[in-house]
Design an enzyme around this catalytic site. Structure first.
Site, PDB file in Angstrom:
ATOM      1  N   HIS A  76      11.485  18.306   4.755  1.00  0.00           N
ATOM      2  CA  HIS A  76      11.982  16.810   5.269  1.00  0.00           C
ATOM      3  C   HIS A  76      11.413  15.893   4.104  1.00  0.00           C
ATOM      4  O   HIS A  76      11.192  14.813   4.311  1.00  0.00           O
ATOM      5  CB  HIS A  76      11.006  16.279   6.637  1.00  0.00           C
ATOM      6  CG  HIS A  76      11.712  16.678   7.661  1.00  0.00           C
ATOM      7  ND1 HIS A  76      11.398  16.377   9.175  1.00  0.00           N
ATOM      8  CD2 HIS A  76      12.808  17.534   8.249  1.00  0.00           C
ATOM      9  CE1 HIS A  76      11.969  17.138  10.207  1.00  0.00           C
ATOM     10  NE2 HIS A  76      12.629  17.835   9.428  1.00  0.00           N
ATOM     11  N   ALA A 119      26.782  22.592   0.236  1.00  0.00           N
ATOM     12  CA  ALA A 119      27.935  22.910   0.866  1.00  0.00           C
ATOM     13  C   ALA A 119      28.859  21.240   1.184  1.00  0.00           C
ATOM     14  O   ALA A 119      27.956  20.474   1.208  1.00  0.00           O
ATOM     15  CB  ALA A 119      28.062  23.561   2.254  1.00  0.00           C
TER      16      ALA A 119
HETATM   17  C1  FAD Z   1      15.882  24.266   6.880  1.00  0.00           C
HETATM   18  C2  FAD Z   1      16.129  22.774   7.237  1.00  0.00           C
HETATM   19  C3  FAD Z   1      15.910  22.369   8.613  1.00  0.00           C
HETATM   20  C4  FAD Z   1      16.125  21.226   8.911  1.00  0.00           C
HETATM   21  N1  FAD Z   1      16.087  20.863  10.293  1.00  0.00           N
HETATM   22  C5  FAD Z   1      16.587  19.396  10.511  1.00  0.00           C
HETATM   23  C6  FAD Z   1      16.724  19.196  12.002  1.00  0.00           C
HETATM   24  O1  FAD Z   1      16.668  20.201  12.975  1.00  0.00           O
HETATM   25  N2  FAD Z   1      17.287  18.002  12.068  1.00  0.00           N
HETATM   26  C7  FAD Z   1      17.287  17.123  11.003  1.00  0.00           C
HETATM   27  O2  FAD Z   1      17.759  15.876  11.543  1.00  0.00           O
HETATM   28  N3  FAD Z   1      16.861  17.224  10.101  1.00  0.00           N
HETATM   29  C8  FAD Z   1      16.791  18.527   9.430  1.00  0.00           C
HETATM   30  N4  FAD Z   1      16.448  18.748   8.187  1.00  0.00           N
HETATM   31  C9  FAD Z   1      16.461  17.704   7.375  1.00  0.00           C
HETATM   32  C10 FAD Z   1      17.960  17.389   7.018  1.00  0.00           C
HETATM   33  O3  FAD Z   1      18.713  18.182   7.159  1.00  0.00           O
HETATM   34  C11 FAD Z   1      18.036  16.658   5.538  1.00  0.00           C
HETATM   35  O4  FAD Z   1      16.762  15.822   5.411  1.00  0.00           O
HETATM   36  C12 FAD Z   1      19.079  15.985   5.429  1.00  0.00           C
HETATM   37  O5  FAD Z   1      20.421  16.679   5.614  1.00  0.00           O
HETATM   38  C13 FAD Z   1      19.370  15.656   3.970  1.00  0.00           C
HETATM   39  O6  FAD Z   1      20.394  14.743   3.852  1.00  0.00           O
HETATM   40  P1  FAD Z   1      20.842  14.085   2.464  1.00  0.00           P
HETATM   41  O7  FAD Z   1      21.974  13.316   2.562  1.00  0.00           O
HETATM   42  O8  FAD Z   1      19.736  13.305   1.887  1.00  0.00           O
HETATM   43  O9  FAD Z   1      21.029  15.396   1.285  1.00  0.00           O
HETATM   44  P2  FAD Z   1      22.085  16.770   1.635  1.00  0.00           P
HETATM   45  O10 FAD Z   1      22.592  16.853   2.942  1.00  0.00           O
HETATM   46  O11 FAD Z   1      20.991  17.830   1.124  1.00  0.00           O
HETATM   47  O12 FAD Z   1      23.197  16.315   0.502  1.00  0.00           O
HETATM   48  C14 FAD Z   1      23.111  16.417  -0.812  1.00  0.00           C
HETATM   49  C15 FAD Z   1      24.263  17.308  -1.440  1.00  0.00           C
HETATM   50  O13 FAD Z   1      24.583  16.919  -2.558  1.00  0.00           O
HETATM   51  C16 FAD Z   1      24.906  18.110  -3.271  1.00  0.00           C
HETATM   52  N5  FAD Z   1      24.220  18.160  -4.654  1.00  0.00           N
HETATM   53  C17 FAD Z   1      23.106  18.345  -4.998  1.00  0.00           C
HETATM   54  N6  FAD Z   1      23.140  18.164  -6.357  1.00  0.00           N
HETATM   55  C18 FAD Z   1      24.223  17.795  -6.675  1.00  0.00           C
HETATM   56  C19 FAD Z   1      24.914  17.309  -8.011  1.00  0.00           C
HETATM   57  N7  FAD Z   1      24.140  17.334  -8.986  1.00  0.00           N
HETATM   58  N8  FAD Z   1      26.094  17.224  -8.041  1.00  0.00           N
HETATM   59  C20 FAD Z   1      27.078  17.344  -6.841  1.00  0.00           C
HETATM   60  N9  FAD Z   1      26.538  17.605  -5.702  1.00  0.00           N
HETATM   61  C21 FAD Z   1      25.261  17.999  -5.604  1.00  0.00           C
HETATM   62  C22 FAD Z   1      24.201  19.226  -2.380  1.00  0.00           C
HETATM   63  O14 FAD Z   1      24.967  20.612  -2.531  1.00  0.00           O
HETATM   64  C23 FAD Z   1      24.595  18.780  -1.149  1.00  0.00           C
HETATM   65  O15 FAD Z   1      25.742  19.189  -0.372  1.00  0.00           O
HETATM   66  C24 FAD Z   1      16.306  20.248   8.030  1.00  0.00           C
HETATM   67  C25 FAD Z   1      16.397  20.670   6.483  1.00  0.00           C
HETATM   68  C26 FAD Z   1      16.141  21.966   6.311  1.00  0.00           C
HETATM   69  C27 FAD Z   1      16.210  22.391   4.936  1.00  0.00           C
END
Ligand code: FAD
Ligand code: NAG
Ligand code: NAG
Ligand code: NAG
Ligand code: NAG
Ligand code: NAG
Ligand code: NAG
Length: 589
Positions: free
Chosen positions: A526, A103
């Protein structure tokens, strides 16, 4: 171009369309937790044209996103990638699901909303690993700068919330605070008194770089609006009218390279190839940079499909190697999650929020054994590195891993950072506890399955591969059980129901713990480190400016780049990291 006002840009923009295609300065692949911070910061300059390509949709009205008590309801719905984890050899071959947000706002739209940064030495370790300028103090203005903390009410203070004002920003975009639905009966007092009797100090505010202790902590939520504060709500919605910021739905397949570069020269991205929402393969060009923010399970896959990775692996997939970079997708560090439960003589209001947790260090976990364990584990690092390297096909060599392990060992036994987290979830008639070792030594990987199956990463965290991870998780479980044996908690709980005394008797042996953990541990969600900010020699993928080695204009900004686990949950650190990364990209940091 800098400093032009919006009206001028309005006239300039159509010129970029001269060739029938829109053109952008920066293309951000993935509009998630980290990517939207970068989009916000780069597009603050109206002369910079920014495009975000996000696979998911705008979910601002989805109740499974907005609800402050909706955690878990989004699982397996259209906003969850619900990836498969390959059968885990160290967990009796079990497979499992790994949830991940799909999302605008990414995983911040479905996560547990815990807002915790970590222990300061864990961020300082990034610099120790060879990344000048990446340390706790450098991140601090970003940690607080992105935040808008909501000062708790008197009722919330009475319900156990405490905080240190200097640890929080009030001028940032990200609203944090405690929900009105916070549990406000006497449970938190019994819980706190039990930890105090156990010997753990109360931590007034865990967000100052010293997380040890027990506390009621803040969440990423807008208390007064009573909605989840995800990355889109904080960093995209307020700026979505900017004419120089565009968001489209699509899935980035790969980076497209300019012709010409060869040999040792860095290759230059000219844009990206992506699948549109309707399934067409399209391309777009980036005048300046491509920024990968698709998360730790997807950014490495985009690199691999672009020819950046391990040559023999790429060859198997039929991909021509552009940059020989074996660390891509390797070095994954995930925490194994465990749970225990008790029945309890407890009556609670339904839907009450209970952000109650405790963080313990090695001394708390191992007591008198700590000093001897510090020495014996130090002597074992070379063996562990050899074992973990071999289990991952030797892609990251034992010598490299041993160097990283030495830094990690010093965090655990020298800097005394926290190594275990225990969250307590009281409910009607029961108390559940989840916990995880914070700094596992196991390393896993994520890779592209095939050039077509881009949405189906091969995820192998290798949970509990390292014996010392079992030792830490056992120590954590024993602490949790001894917590429930302390007054006043021991008067509230009735029976150990999960997994129960038959599997884990009160005096369970190491072997019983190990069997129980291997049979039940699951993902903690994580995962990080899969495009680690480290030297190439250590198996790193990006340099301290987050630029992918061997490229001149491709960066990674998401959980992939964090080289070692942190005790906080990840988003608090990712928002700060992405804010600082934006400054690096703009040349202001
Ligand atoms: C169930 C769960 C509970 C958690 N609880 C917590 C918590 O309580 N507190 C906390 O701080 N952290 C928590 N985490 C961890 C944290 O939310 C994540 O580590 C963090 O949000 C990851 O951020 P990011 O920017 O690395 O990736 P993301 O936020 O996952 O962003 C990646 C984005 O890229 C998009 N994407 C993927 N591939 C492509 C592509 N090829 N082309 C275009 N778009 C693409 C995805 O749809 C997504 O929107 C939790 C995670 C989960 C799954
Ligand atoms: C919200 O979650 C519930 C429970 O998982 C699901 O049935 C429902 O379809 C979801 N709503 C949306 C809009 O996805
Ligand atoms: C999601 O679906 C899978 C199978 O499709 C199932 O095994 C799993 O239990 C489900 N998870 C949740 C949280 O509903
Ligand atoms: C921070 O939140 C408060 C409401 O709690 C709001 O009045 C204020 O405008 C916000 N500050 C910023 C910078 O958004
Ligand atoms: C306790 O919480 C309930 C439910 O959120 C709320 O209705 C009540 O006003 C709270 N009581 C106090 C004293 O804050
Ligand atoms: C439950 O607790 C109440 C007091 O809160 C006490 O009166 C009652 O006896 C307890 N029940 C059991 C089964 O322990
Ligand atoms: C870490 O804890 C040990 C006791 O286990 C103590 O001797 C040492 O001084 C502590 N180090 C730091 C940096 O706090």
């Amino acid at each position: 171009m800098r400093g032009l006002n919006r009206n001028v840009v309005y006239f300039i923009l159509p010129l970029g369309l001269a060739q029938g295609q829109e053109s952008y300065d920066y293309i951000i692949a993935g509009g998630g937790t980290s990517g939207l911070v970068v989009a916000n910061r780069l597009s603050a300059d109206p002369s910079i044209r920014v495009l975000v390509i996000e696979a998911g949709r705008d979910e601002r009205t989805n109740p499974n996103v907005t609800s402050v008590s909706g955690f878990l309801s989004a699982f397996n719905t259209s906003i969850d990638w619900a990836y498969n984890v390959v059968p885990q050899q160290s967990l009796y071959g079990r497979d499992m699901q790994y949830h991940s947000g799909r999302a605008l706002g990414g995983t911040s739209t479905i996560n547990g909303m815990t807002f915790l940064r970590g222990d300061a030495p864990e961020v300082d370790a990034w610099e120790v690993l060879g990344n000048p300028g990446w340390n706790w103090d450098a991140l601090w203005p970003h940690y607080t700068g992105v935040e808008n903390f909501t000062v708790p009410t008197a009722a919330q203070i009475a319900a156990g919330v405490s905080w240190t004002p200097e640890f929080h920003g009030e001028q940032g975009e990200l609203t944090t605070g405690c929900p009105y639905s916070l549990l406000n009966g006497s449970f938190h007092e019994a819980w706190g008194a039990t930890w105090a009797n156990w010997g753990l100090p109360h931590n007034e505010d865990m967000n100052g770089g010293d997380i040890r202790g027990y506390s009621v902590w803040p969440s990423t939520l807008d208390r007064d609006a009573n909605v989840r504060e995800d990355a889109a709500r904080a960093f995209l919605h307020p700026v979505e009218a900017r004419p120089n910021l565009k968001v489209i739905q699509g899935t980035v397949r790969r980076v497209l390279w300019k012709k010409g570069a060869s040999g040792c020269e860095a290759i230059e991205a000219e844009g990206v190839e992506y699948l549109s929402a309707s399934g067409e393969t399209l391309t777009l060009s980036a005048n300046k940079e491509v920024i990968l923010s698709a998360g730790s399970l997807r950014s490495p896959l985009i690199l691999e499909l672009s020819g950046v990775g391990h040559p023999s692996y790429l060859k198997k997939l039929g991909i021509e190697t552009k940059v020989d970079l074996p660390g891509v997708g390797e070095n994954m560090i995930e925490q194994p999650l465990g749970a225990i439960g008790y029945s309890a003589n407890l009556t609670l209001p339904a839907g009450a929020a209970t952000p109650f947790g405790a963080f313990i260090n090695a001394q708390d976990m191992f007591g008198d054994e700590t000093a001897s364990l510090a020495a014996s584990t130090k002597a074992s690092l070379a063996d562990w590195a050899a074992q973990i390297s071999a289990a991952n096909g030797g892609v990251v060599g034992a010598a490299a891993l041993e160097k990283v392990f030495a830094v990690q060992h010093d965090l655990i036994f020298g800097k005394n950072v926290t190594i275990g987290e225990i969250l307590t979830y009281p409910s009607e008639g029961a108390i559940g506890n989840v916990g995880w070792p914070l700094l596992p030594f196991s390393r896993g990987s994520v890779h592209l399955k095939s050039t077509e199956a881009i949405d189906d990463p091969v995820i192998d965290p290798k949970y509990l591969l390292a014996d010392f991870d079992v030792k830490m998780m056992t120590g954590l479980g024993r602490v949790a059980r001894s917590f429930f044996g302390q007054k006043p908690m021991s008067d509230i709980v009735i029976e150990f129901i999960s997994p129960g005394d038959a599997i884990l008797p009160p005096d369970a042996s190491d072997a019983q713990w190990e069997a129980a953990l291997r049979a039940s541990a699951g993902p903690n969600h994580h995962a990080l480190g899969t495009a680690a900010m480290m030297s190439r020699e250590l198996g790193g993928v990006v340099d301290p400016k987050l630029k992918v080695y061997g490229t001149s204009n491709v960066r990674v900004v998401d959980a992939s780049v964090i080289p070692l686990q942190i005790s906080g949950h990840l988003t608090a650190t990712l928002y700060a990291l992405a804010d600082r990364a934006s400054g690096i990209i703009l040349g202001t940091v």
